[in-house]
Write a protein that holds these residues in place. Structure first.
Motif, PDB file in Angstrom:
ATOM      1  N   ASP A 138      49.230  83.930 106.902  1.00  0.00           N
ATOM      2  CA  ASP A 138      50.443  83.177 107.107  1.00  0.00           C
ATOM      3  C   ASP A 138      50.036  81.566 107.260  1.00  0.00           C
ATOM      4  OD1 ASP A 138      52.442  84.960 107.382  1.00  0.00           O
ATOM      5  OD2 ASP A 138      52.370  85.277 109.445  1.00  0.00           O
ATOM      6  N   TYR A 139      48.725  81.445 107.538  1.00  0.00           N
ATOM      7  CA  TYR A 139      48.270  79.902 107.650  1.00  0.00           C
ATOM      8  C   TYR A 139      48.307  79.443 106.122  1.00  0.00           C
ATOM      9  CZ  TYR A 139      46.307  80.674 112.290  1.00  0.00           C
ATOM     10  OH  TYR A 139      46.386  80.721 113.583  1.00  0.00           O
ATOM     11  N   TYR A 175      54.283  73.264 120.322  1.00  0.00           N
ATOM     12  CA  TYR A 175      54.869  73.915 119.051  1.00  0.00           C
ATOM     13  C   TYR A 175      55.498  72.646 117.930  1.00  0.00           C
ATOM     14  CZ  TYR A 175      54.393  78.180 121.518  1.00  0.00           C
ATOM     15  OH  TYR A 175      53.967  79.482 122.050  1.00  0.00           O
ATOM     16  N   ALA A 186      51.746  78.683 104.992  1.00  0.00           N
ATOM     17  CA  ALA A 186      52.248  77.514 105.624  1.00  0.00           C
ATOM     18  C   ALA A 186      51.673  76.320 104.839  1.00  0.00           C
ATOM     19  CB  ALA A 186      52.164  77.505 106.940  1.00  0.00           C
ATOM     20  N   VAL A 192      58.725  75.851 109.368  1.00  0.00           N
ATOM     21  CA  VAL A 192      57.358  76.395 109.695  1.00  0.00           C
ATOM     22  C   VAL A 192      57.226  76.065 110.967  1.00  0.00           C
ATOM     23  CG1 VAL A 192      54.965  76.376 109.222  1.00  0.00           C
ATOM     24  CG2 VAL A 192      56.458  75.983 107.293  1.00  0.00           C
ATOM     25  N   THR A 193      56.981  76.944 111.952  1.00  0.00           N
ATOM     26  CA  THR A 193      56.635  76.539 113.463  1.00  0.00           C
ATOM     27  C   THR A 193      55.223  76.995 113.663  1.00  0.00           C
ATOM     28  OG1 THR A 193      58.823  77.288 113.919  1.00  0.00           O
ATOM     29  CG2 THR A 193      57.209  77.090 115.633  1.00  0.00           C
ATOM     30  N   GLU A 194      54.547  76.068 114.158  1.00  0.00           N
ATOM     31  CA  GLU A 194      52.933  76.125 114.233  1.00  0.00           C
ATOM     32  C   GLU A 194      52.831  75.627 115.842  1.00  0.00           C
ATOM     33  OE1 GLU A 194      50.755  74.782 110.383  1.00  0.00           O
ATOM     34  OE2 GLU A 194      52.396  73.453 111.147  1.00  0.00           O
ATOM     35  N   GLU A 195      51.801  76.568 116.231  1.00  0.00           N
ATOM     36  CA  GLU A 195      51.450  76.196 117.539  1.00  0.00           C
ATOM     37  C   GLU A 195      50.252  75.396 117.296  1.00  0.00           C
ATOM     38  OE1 GLU A 195      49.916  78.756 121.853  1.00  0.00           O
ATOM     39  OE2 GLU A 195      49.607  79.546 119.705  1.00  0.00           O
ATOM     40  N   VAL A 196      50.204  74.232 117.995  1.00  0.00           N
ATOM     41  CA  VAL A 196      48.985  72.956 117.888  1.00  0.00           C
ATOM     42  C   VAL A 196      48.623  72.731 119.235  1.00  0.00           C
ATOM     43  CG1 VAL A 196      50.247  72.081 115.898  1.00  0.00           C
ATOM     44  CG2 VAL A 196      51.058  71.312 118.230  1.00  0.00           C
ATOM     45  N   GLU A 232      49.717  82.636 114.749  1.00  0.00           N
ATOM     46  CA  GLU A 232      49.817  82.367 113.372  1.00  0.00           C
ATOM     47  C   GLU A 232      51.144  81.578 113.058  1.00  0.00           C
ATOM     48  OE1 GLU A 232      49.189  85.036 110.102  1.00  0.00           O
ATOM     49  OE2 GLU A 232      47.209  85.397 110.960  1.00  0.00           O
ATOM     50  N   PRO A 233      51.252  80.778 112.225  1.00  0.00           N
ATOM     51  CA  PRO A 233      52.669  79.941 111.665  1.00  0.00           C
ATOM     52  C   PRO A 233      53.585  81.057 111.738  1.00  0.00           C
ATOM     53  CG  PRO A 233      51.009  79.159 110.559  1.00  0.00           C
ATOM     54  CD  PRO A 233      50.270  80.494 111.118  1.00  0.00           C
TER      55      PRO A 233
END
Length: 126
Positions: A39-40, A66, A43, A84-88, A101-102
């Protein structure tokens, strides 16, 4: 439609950067390769080739937040939008942490009217 878009982006990227990896393969070969991408990687394909049309951040907690981005593509004669939702990391100290994972999903634009309340009358907003 999202799977078709990812396939197109993947083949375009291979043709641009690694032309030797394109020749001699069938569409099914490329589909298997795209299915095997993390998924990375998906993305990254989306964010490097799409037009960013919206970006926001949501608080997640003490260690992470997020980042939510929406990209627009013209694909198969129509515009499609991909979120695209990513945890940062919340701070530099958390960089390199173990984050989810995104999440990648096709979305659709909706126009929403909002009413806000102010201390001035409409038209007196000077």
């Amino acid at each position: 439609m999202l799977d078709d878009l990812l396939l197109k982006l993947y083949v375009m990227e291979l043709a641009e950067y690694s032309l030797d990896d394109v020749f001699g393969k069938t569409k099914e070969d490329f589909k298997r390769e795209v299915d095997g991408l993390s998924d990375y990687a998906k993305a990254e394909l989306i964010s490097s080739h799409g037009k960013l049309v919206d970006e926001s951040f949501e608080e997640g907690g003490r260690w992470s937040n997020y980042r939510i981005r929406v990209f627009r593509f013209y694909h198969q004669g129509d515009f499609i939008y991909v979120r695209v939702t990513e945890e940062v990391p919340a701070t530099e100290i958390q960089e390199g942490g173990d984050f989810m994972e995104p999440e990648i999903e096709q979305v659709y634009p909706h126009k929403i009217e909002t009413t806000v309340y102010k201390t001035t009358k409409p038209g007196d907003d000077n």
